[in-house]
Design an enzyme around this catalytic site. Sequence first.
Site, PDB file in Angstrom:
ATOM      1  N   GLY A 122       0.855  -1.185   0.000  1.00 17.06           N
ATOM      2  CA  GLY A 122       0.000   0.000   0.000  1.00 17.06           C
ATOM      3  C   GLY A 122       0.886   1.228   0.000  1.00 17.06           C
ATOM      4  O   GLY A 122       2.070   1.138   0.311  1.00 17.06           O
ATOM      5  N   CYS A 131       4.862  -6.299   2.073  1.00 15.06           N
ATOM      6  CA  CYS A 131       5.175  -4.886   2.334  1.00 15.06           C
ATOM      7  C   CYS A 131       4.166  -4.266   3.303  1.00 15.06           C
ATOM      8  O   CYS A 131       4.132  -4.611   4.469  1.00 15.06           O
ATOM      9  CB  CYS A 131       5.266  -4.122   1.008  1.00 15.06           C
ATOM     10  SG  CYS A 131       6.000  -2.487   1.231  1.00 15.06           S
ATOM     11  N   TYR A 132       3.333  -3.356   2.835  1.00  6.63           N
ATOM     12  CA  TYR A 132       2.359  -2.729   3.739  1.00  6.63           C
ATOM     13  C   TYR A 132       1.420  -3.786   4.326  1.00  6.63           C
ATOM     14  O   TYR A 132       1.043  -3.717   5.500  1.00  6.63           O
ATOM     15  CB  TYR A 132       1.550  -1.685   2.969  1.00  6.63           C
ATOM     16  CG  TYR A 132       0.586  -0.908   3.836  1.00  6.63           C
ATOM     17  CD1 TYR A 132       0.985   0.254   4.480  1.00  6.63           C
ATOM     18  CD2 TYR A 132      -0.725  -1.351   4.017  1.00  6.63           C
ATOM     19  CE1 TYR A 132       0.113   0.961   5.281  1.00  6.63           C
ATOM     20  CE2 TYR A 132      -1.614  -0.652   4.812  1.00  6.63           C
ATOM     21  CZ  TYR A 132      -1.185   0.509   5.446  1.00  6.63           C
ATOM     22  OH  TYR A 132      -2.060   1.201   6.240  1.00  6.63           O
ATOM     23  N   HIS A 162       8.897  -7.007  -2.241  1.00  3.04           N
ATOM     24  CA  HIS A 162       7.863  -7.321  -3.232  1.00  3.04           C
ATOM     25  C   HIS A 162       8.267  -8.519  -4.095  1.00  3.04           C
ATOM     26  O   HIS A 162       9.027  -8.348  -5.048  1.00  3.04           O
ATOM     27  CB  HIS A 162       7.632  -6.102  -4.138  1.00  3.04           C
ATOM     28  CG  HIS A 162       6.978  -4.967  -3.425  1.00  3.04           C
ATOM     29  ND1 HIS A 162       5.618  -4.858  -3.312  1.00  3.04           N
ATOM     30  CD2 HIS A 162       7.499  -3.918  -2.765  1.00  3.04           C
ATOM     31  CE1 HIS A 162       5.316  -3.776  -2.618  1.00  3.04           C
ATOM     32  NE2 HIS A 162       6.442  -3.188  -2.271  1.00  3.04           N
ATOM     33  N   GLU A 198       6.483  -9.930  -6.238  1.00  7.02           N
ATOM     34  CA  GLU A 198       5.792  -9.870  -7.536  1.00  7.02           C
ATOM     35  C   GLU A 198       6.551  -9.075  -8.592  1.00  7.02           C
ATOM     36  O   GLU A 198       6.270  -9.196  -9.773  1.00  7.02           O
ATOM     37  CB  GLU A 198       4.377  -9.294  -7.358  1.00  7.02           C
ATOM     38  CG  GLU A 198       4.293  -7.805  -7.010  1.00  7.02           C
ATOM     39  CD  GLU A 198       4.458  -7.501  -5.519  1.00  7.02           C
ATOM     40  OE1 GLU A 198       5.000  -8.360  -4.799  1.00  7.02           O
ATOM     41  OE2 GLU A 198       4.073  -6.401  -5.076  1.00  7.02           O
ATOM     42  N   SER A 210     -15.603  -2.005 -32.001  1.00  8.27           N
ATOM     43  CA  SER A 210     -14.884  -0.839 -32.499  1.00  8.27           C
ATOM     44  C   SER A 210     -13.748  -1.263 -33.412  1.00  8.27           C
ATOM     45  O   SER A 210     -13.090  -0.428 -34.011  1.00  8.27           O
ATOM     46  CB  SER A 210     -14.295  -0.087 -31.311  1.00  8.27           C
ATOM     47  OG  SER A 210     -13.348  -0.923 -30.661  1.00  8.27           O
ATOM     48  N   GLY A 211     -13.502  -2.573 -33.463  1.00  8.10           N
ATOM     49  CA  GLY A 211     -12.338  -3.042 -34.203  1.00  8.10           C
ATOM     50  C   GLY A 211     -11.135  -3.221 -33.292  1.00  8.10           C
ATOM     51  O   GLY A 211     -10.121  -3.783 -33.680  1.00  8.10           O
ATOM     52  N   GLY A 212     -11.236  -2.733 -32.053  1.00  2.24           N
ATOM     53  CA  GLY A 212     -10.159  -2.903 -31.077  1.00  2.24           C
ATOM     54  C   GLY A 212     -10.120  -4.338 -30.557  1.00  2.24           C
ATOM     55  O   GLY A 212     -11.015  -5.142 -30.838  1.00  2.24           O
ATOM     56  N   VAL A 213      -9.073  -4.620 -29.795  1.00  2.00           N
ATOM     57  CA  VAL A 213      -8.846  -5.995 -29.354  1.00  2.00           C
ATOM     58  C   VAL A 213     -10.001  -6.507 -28.474  1.00  2.00           C
ATOM     59  O   VAL A 213     -10.554  -7.581 -28.721  1.00  2.00           O
ATOM     60  CB  VAL A 213      -7.524  -6.093 -28.548  1.00  2.00           C
ATOM     61  CG1 VAL A 213      -7.322  -7.501 -28.022  1.00  2.00           C
ATOM     62  CG2 VAL A 213      -6.356  -5.684 -29.427  1.00  2.00           C
ATOM     63  N   ASP A 214     -10.377  -5.717 -27.468  1.00  2.14           N
ATOM     64  CA  ASP A 214     -11.361  -6.214 -26.501  1.00  2.14           C
ATOM     65  C   ASP A 214     -12.699  -6.534 -27.175  1.00  2.14           C
ATOM     66  O   ASP A 214     -13.254  -7.613 -26.990  1.00  2.14           O
ATOM     67  CB  ASP A 214     -11.620  -5.177 -25.397  1.00  2.14           C
ATOM     68  CG  ASP A 214     -10.340  -4.773 -24.697  1.00  2.14           C
ATOM     69  OD1 ASP A 214      -9.353  -5.514 -24.826  1.00  2.14           O
ATOM     70  OD2 ASP A 214     -10.333  -3.729 -24.034  1.00  2.14           O
ATOM     71  N   SER A 215     -13.204  -5.579 -27.950  1.00  2.00           N
ATOM     72  CA  SER A 215     -14.538  -5.802 -28.513  1.00  2.00           C
ATOM     73  C   SER A 215     -14.491  -6.881 -29.601  1.00  2.00           C
ATOM     74  O   SER A 215     -15.459  -7.609 -29.785  1.00  2.00           O
ATOM     75  CB  SER A 215     -15.133  -4.503 -29.040  1.00  2.00           C
ATOM     76  OG  SER A 215     -14.367  -3.976 -30.088  1.00  2.00           O
ATOM     77  N   THR A 216     -13.354  -7.004 -30.280  1.00  2.00           N
ATOM     78  CA  THR A 216     -13.264  -8.047 -31.306  1.00  2.00           C
ATOM     79  C   THR A 216     -13.241  -9.430 -30.652  1.00  2.00           C
ATOM     80  O   THR A 216     -13.948 -10.345 -31.079  1.00  2.00           O
ATOM     81  CB  THR A 216     -11.990  -7.849 -32.162  1.00  2.00           C
ATOM     82  OG1 THR A 216     -12.036  -6.541 -32.722  1.00  2.00           O
ATOM     83  CG2 THR A 216     -11.895  -8.873 -33.263  1.00  2.00           C
ATOM     84  N   LYS A 274      -5.963  -7.351 -19.640  1.00  2.43           N
ATOM     85  CA  LYS A 274      -5.776  -7.094 -21.075  1.00  2.43           C
ATOM     86  C   LYS A 274      -4.901  -8.161 -21.761  1.00  2.43           C
ATOM     87  O   LYS A 274      -5.224  -8.626 -22.846  1.00  2.43           O
ATOM     88  CB  LYS A 274      -5.124  -5.722 -21.242  1.00  2.43           C
ATOM     89  CG  LYS A 274      -4.982  -5.285 -22.654  1.00  2.43           C
ATOM     90  CD  LYS A 274      -6.061  -4.319 -22.987  1.00  2.43           C
ATOM     91  CE  LYS A 274      -6.039  -3.966 -24.450  1.00  2.43           C
ATOM     92  NZ  LYS A 274      -7.189  -3.143 -24.806  1.00  2.43           N
TER      93      LYS A 274
END
Length: 508
Positions: free
Chosen positions: A51, A79-80, A166, A168, A220-226, A364
């Site tokens: 945090g 950490c926190y 950390h 990660e 929209s032609g973008g990755v997510d919506s496609t 993503k």
Amino acid sequence: MIVIVDFGSQYTQLIARRVRGLGVFSRIVSCQEAPAEVLRGGPRGVILSGGPASLYAKGAPRLRKPLLERLDVPVLGICYGHQALMHAMGGKVEKGGSGEYGRAEVDLLHEDALLAGVPRSHHVWMSHRDHVAALPKGFTRLAHSPATPNAVVCNRARRIWGLQFHPEVHHTEHGTRYLENFLFGICGCSRDWSLGDWIEQTCAEIREQSAGRRILSAVSGGVDSTVMAVLLARAVGSHARPVFVDNGVLREGEVEEVQHNLGEVLGLKLKTIRGASHFLRHLKGVTDPEKKRAIIGREFLTLFFRELRGDDMLAQGTLYPDVIESVSVHGPSDKIKTHHNRVPEVLKLIRQGRVIEPLKELFKDEVREVGRLLEIPEPILARYPFPGPGLAIRVLGEVTPARLKVLRAADRIFRDEIAASPEHARVWQGFVVLLPVKAVGVMGDSRTYANVAAIRAVESVDGMTADWARLPHELLDRIARRIVNEVDGINRVVYDITSKPPGTIEWE
Ligand code: XMP
């Protein structure tokens, strides 16, 4: 499944992605959630994130007693999260002086399941000011660094571990080993989170939720919506109807490109709404970027909702980061972007059980991976992100057909040059911005007085932070010369060398 309790660290999502990358499903919950919500779904273990705050800062999030008492699975504080845990259990956290930031060397003092296969001495990434000065009863120190006596601690009987550093982040050597030891050695998780299974399971859920109704999705032609459109088609075939709205602020050739990609390449039955003149009418005279966003969002819904009939369902490409932003300890993150996934019209449909958000569990990079598994061609998956408000927020000031024409021509040159260059692979997003500024120039024997254009190209992983791309001067030179020579209306090109933060990727 592992639950990550978020105390507001910039690395919380990274922890969740690392855990998923190791084949274990992970979920993020706010540290302010009720214990029942934290433990929903029966996690095998709980990780407390870092945090930004000091435990002693005003309003700093604490690990609440009711949650602590209900944590009957292995717990790893980072950490926190480690400090909050030690404090809640009766240990002492002291305000540090200069703190410890960056690389530090830790030495292991004892053997432990969390440390299996980790060398005795190695480098880790620290980022803290306060530190745990005295351990609660029942805890053992497992490792220390020069500035941090309690770098790794545990209470085996209560199955609680704490790390001041950390694991990660990439810079912690053997960080993955720590996480693997916790997930597999301590929590007994198995590597069974696979996106292939996720696709099958999600398709079944979509079928069940839609129950034979039509599902309209905005593409929209973008990755997510496609990816979403292909997933929906896989789940319910022709009941899924992708709808593409030409909002008049798309790039040159974009309408045809999206129609080709979705229609011909991916075989979807795409409906295109020709809304350009409608949008441009509403944008006339508007210069404020947030107003432009609001108008485009609102008019998009007006046109899109006209397609929605009877009990049709609406599918949205909401991603996991959009969902968790709203529960993080900071509340919804600063209003840099206005979100159109939760406007009143959509909320009404949500209440009626008519909204499907099939990607809402994914990050993503996982969406891209699903796209690969669904055999969507790589060039479609590698497309630059393009904002919903499109070129309206790249024509600074008023959006007029004439200014859009100038920007489109310049942007086309930029995109062609980048696509033809090896730099393409490292540019995460790139575009041209048309400034509301004119400059004097000289072409041939005459003086010109025309627009200035800015080129923006950034490297990024997720768009949350970004650095300007160090494009070779020769490439920048070629782009600038071509724009000034070929685009009527631009006589000067500048390159944006601002990172995010403090800048944003877009100019508006
Ligand atoms: P910023 O400018 O906030 O952009 O650094 C981060 C990413 O988000 C995109 N962006 C938007 N996307 N609606 C969208 O759908 C918006 O209003 C919007 N504003 C920014 C931007 O292109 C970048 O990828």
